[in-house]
Scaffold this motif. Sequence first.
Motif, PDB file in Angstrom:
ATOM      1  N   UNK A 118       0.840  -1.204   0.000  1.00 23.70           N
ATOM      2  CA  UNK A 118       0.000   0.000   0.000  1.00 23.70           C
ATOM      3  C   UNK A 118       0.874   1.253   0.000  1.00 23.70           C
ATOM      4  N   UNK A 119       2.013   1.197   0.691  1.00 21.34           N
ATOM      5  CA  UNK A 119       2.942   2.335   0.652  1.00 21.34           C
ATOM      6  C   UNK A 119       3.424   2.579  -0.772  1.00 21.34           C
ATOM      7  N   UNK A 120       3.751   1.504  -1.485  1.00 19.98           N
ATOM      8  CA  UNK A 120       4.193   1.643  -2.879  1.00 19.98           C
ATOM      9  C   UNK A 120       3.077   2.189  -3.765  1.00 19.98           C
ATOM     10  N   UNK A 121       1.849   1.691  -3.576  1.00 20.60           N
ATOM     11  CA  UNK A 121       0.718   2.218  -4.348  1.00 20.60           C
ATOM     12  C   UNK A 121       0.533   3.703  -4.074  1.00 20.60           C
ATOM     13  N   UNK A 122       0.638   4.079  -2.800  1.00 21.20           N
ATOM     14  CA  UNK A 122       0.480   5.487  -2.429  1.00 21.20           C
ATOM     15  C   UNK A 122       1.578   6.338  -3.067  1.00 21.20           C
ATOM     16  N   UNK A 123       2.818   5.879  -2.989  1.00 21.99           N
ATOM     17  CA  UNK A 123       3.922   6.640  -3.580  1.00 21.99           C
ATOM     18  C   UNK A 123       3.747   6.799  -5.090  1.00 21.99           C
ATOM     19  N   UNK A 124       3.309   5.742  -5.768  1.00 25.09           N
ATOM     20  CA  UNK A 124       3.072   5.835  -7.221  1.00 25.09           C
ATOM     21  C   UNK A 124       1.997   6.865  -7.530  1.00 25.09           C
ATOM     22  N   UNK A 125       0.934   6.863  -6.750  1.00 28.21           N
ATOM     23  CA  UNK A 125      -0.133   7.851  -6.980  1.00 28.21           C
ATOM     24  C   UNK A 125       0.338   9.261  -6.660  1.00 28.21           C
ATOM     25  N   UNK A 126       1.123   9.393  -5.610  1.00 27.35           N
ATOM     26  CA  UNK A 126       1.675  10.718  -5.292  1.00 27.35           C
ATOM     27  C   UNK A 126       2.549  11.227  -6.427  1.00 27.35           C
ATOM     28  N   UNK A 127       3.416  10.373  -6.942  1.00 25.46           N
ATOM     29  CA  UNK A 127       4.283  10.770  -8.061  1.00 25.46           C
ATOM     30  C   UNK A 127       3.467  11.131  -9.295  1.00 25.46           C
ATOM     31  N   UNK A 128       2.422  10.372  -9.569  1.00 26.96           N
ATOM     32  CA  UNK A 128       1.583  10.634 -10.739  1.00 26.96           C
ATOM     33  C   UNK A 128       0.788  11.932 -10.606  1.00 26.96           C
ATOM     34  N   UNK A 129       0.621  12.403  -9.372  1.00 31.24           N
ATOM     35  CA  UNK A 129      -0.192  13.598  -9.140  1.00 31.24           C
ATOM     36  C   UNK A 129       0.613  14.809  -8.701  1.00 31.24           C
ATOM     37  N   UNK A 130       1.936  14.770  -8.908  1.00 32.18           N
ATOM     38  CA  UNK A 130       2.716  15.985  -8.720  1.00 32.18           C
ATOM     39  C   UNK A 130       3.537  16.083  -7.456  1.00 32.18           C
ATOM     40  N   UNK A 131       3.836  14.956  -6.801  1.00 32.03           N
ATOM     41  CA  UNK A 131       4.707  15.038  -5.630  1.00 32.03           C
ATOM     42  C   UNK A 131       5.991  15.754  -6.046  1.00 32.03           C
ATOM     43  N   UNK A 132       6.384  16.736  -5.290  1.00 29.00           N
ATOM     44  CA  UNK A 132       7.494  17.584  -5.703  1.00 29.00           C
ATOM     45  C   UNK A 132       8.735  17.370  -4.837  1.00 29.00           C
ATOM     46  N   UNK A 133       8.727  17.922  -3.645  1.00 29.75           N
ATOM     47  CA  UNK A 133       9.910  17.907  -2.790  1.00 29.75           C
ATOM     48  C   UNK A 133      10.329  16.507  -2.366  1.00 29.75           C
ATOM     49  N   UNK A 134       9.385  15.629  -2.179  1.00 25.84           N
ATOM     50  CA  UNK A 134       9.707  14.265  -1.740  1.00 25.84           C
ATOM     51  C   UNK A 134       9.663  13.268  -2.899  1.00 25.84           C
ATOM     52  N   UNK A 135       9.629  13.765  -4.117  1.00 26.82           N
ATOM     53  CA  UNK A 135       9.565  12.901  -5.289  1.00 26.82           C
ATOM     54  C   UNK A 135      10.774  11.992  -5.421  1.00 26.82           C
ATOM     55  N   UNK A 136      11.960  12.519  -5.170  1.00 28.95           N
ATOM     56  CA  UNK A 136      13.171  11.705  -5.279  1.00 28.95           C
ATOM     57  C   UNK A 136      13.183  10.619  -4.206  1.00 28.95           C
ATOM     58  N   UNK A 137      12.737  10.965  -3.004  1.00 28.82           N
ATOM     59  CA  UNK A 137      12.645   9.966  -1.935  1.00 28.82           C
ATOM     60  C   UNK A 137      11.670   8.855  -2.331  1.00 28.82           C
ATOM     61  N   UNK A 138      10.540   9.235  -2.918  1.00 33.64           N
ATOM     62  CA  UNK A 138       9.549   8.244  -3.340  1.00 33.64           C
ATOM     63  C   UNK A 138      10.141   7.308  -4.386  1.00 33.64           C
ATOM     64  N   UNK A 139      10.834   7.863  -5.365  1.00 36.26           N
ATOM     65  CA  UNK A 139      11.427   7.034  -6.414  1.00 36.26           C
ATOM     66  C   UNK A 139      12.478   6.081  -5.855  1.00 36.26           C
ATOM     67  N   UNK A 140      13.258   6.546  -4.914  1.00 30.99           N
ATOM     68  CA  UNK A 140      14.267   5.686  -4.295  1.00 30.99           C
ATOM     69  C   UNK A 140      13.596   4.571  -3.500  1.00 30.99           C
ATOM     70  N   UNK A 141      12.601   4.900  -2.696  1.00 29.05           N
ATOM     71  CA  UNK A 141      11.917   3.889  -1.881  1.00 29.05           C
ATOM     72  C   UNK A 141      11.267   2.825  -2.751  1.00 29.05           C
TER      73      UNK A 141
END
Length: 173
Positions: A118-141
């Motif tokens: 669910x964390x991965x699903x959430x991160x993918x949706x955040x990235x798809x919807x414009x996550x900015x400052x924590x985008x690199x952290x999301x991609x790494x995780x």
Amino acid sequence: LLARNSLTKKSQLCLAMNGNVAKERRSLARCQLKEFKAADTVPHNFSITWQYFCGFFDAEGYVKVRPDANCIELELWQKHRSILRRLLSFLENEGLDSWRIHHSRNESSLLRCSTTDVSKQTLCRLLANGLSFKGEQAQIALQLNASNRGEIREKLFQLSGQQGRYIRLDSDG
């Protein structure tokens, strides 16, 4: 713009928009600001969107990989529990049902997801919807696998703030 889009600071921003406060009204304005700051209310007509959640996560969120397991945890700390309840409802409506609210001993509460899928699903949706400052952290995780936990933890640590610098543990926990 900020007053229209803020859940917690709308009243404070509206008061501030009035500009300079006459000397005889400053004491009243100060009291009003303290009351607004302490209030834990969310307007019923405000709807949470992915864009809003992205901004909130960028400001208050934390991406964490546990030292003892290949597990991605997402956390949001917030003083106002009513906001966390609204965010939780939004996430559940989006099918992300592993998020939970935890109450702490201090004034803050925590909205956490400690289920990796669910964390991965959430991160993918955040990235798809414009996550900015924590985008690199999301991609790494999202690159986490059984063989790279230490490397991913170190990369995340390098990108995060230094709030936990004195409690940082080694790769074995």
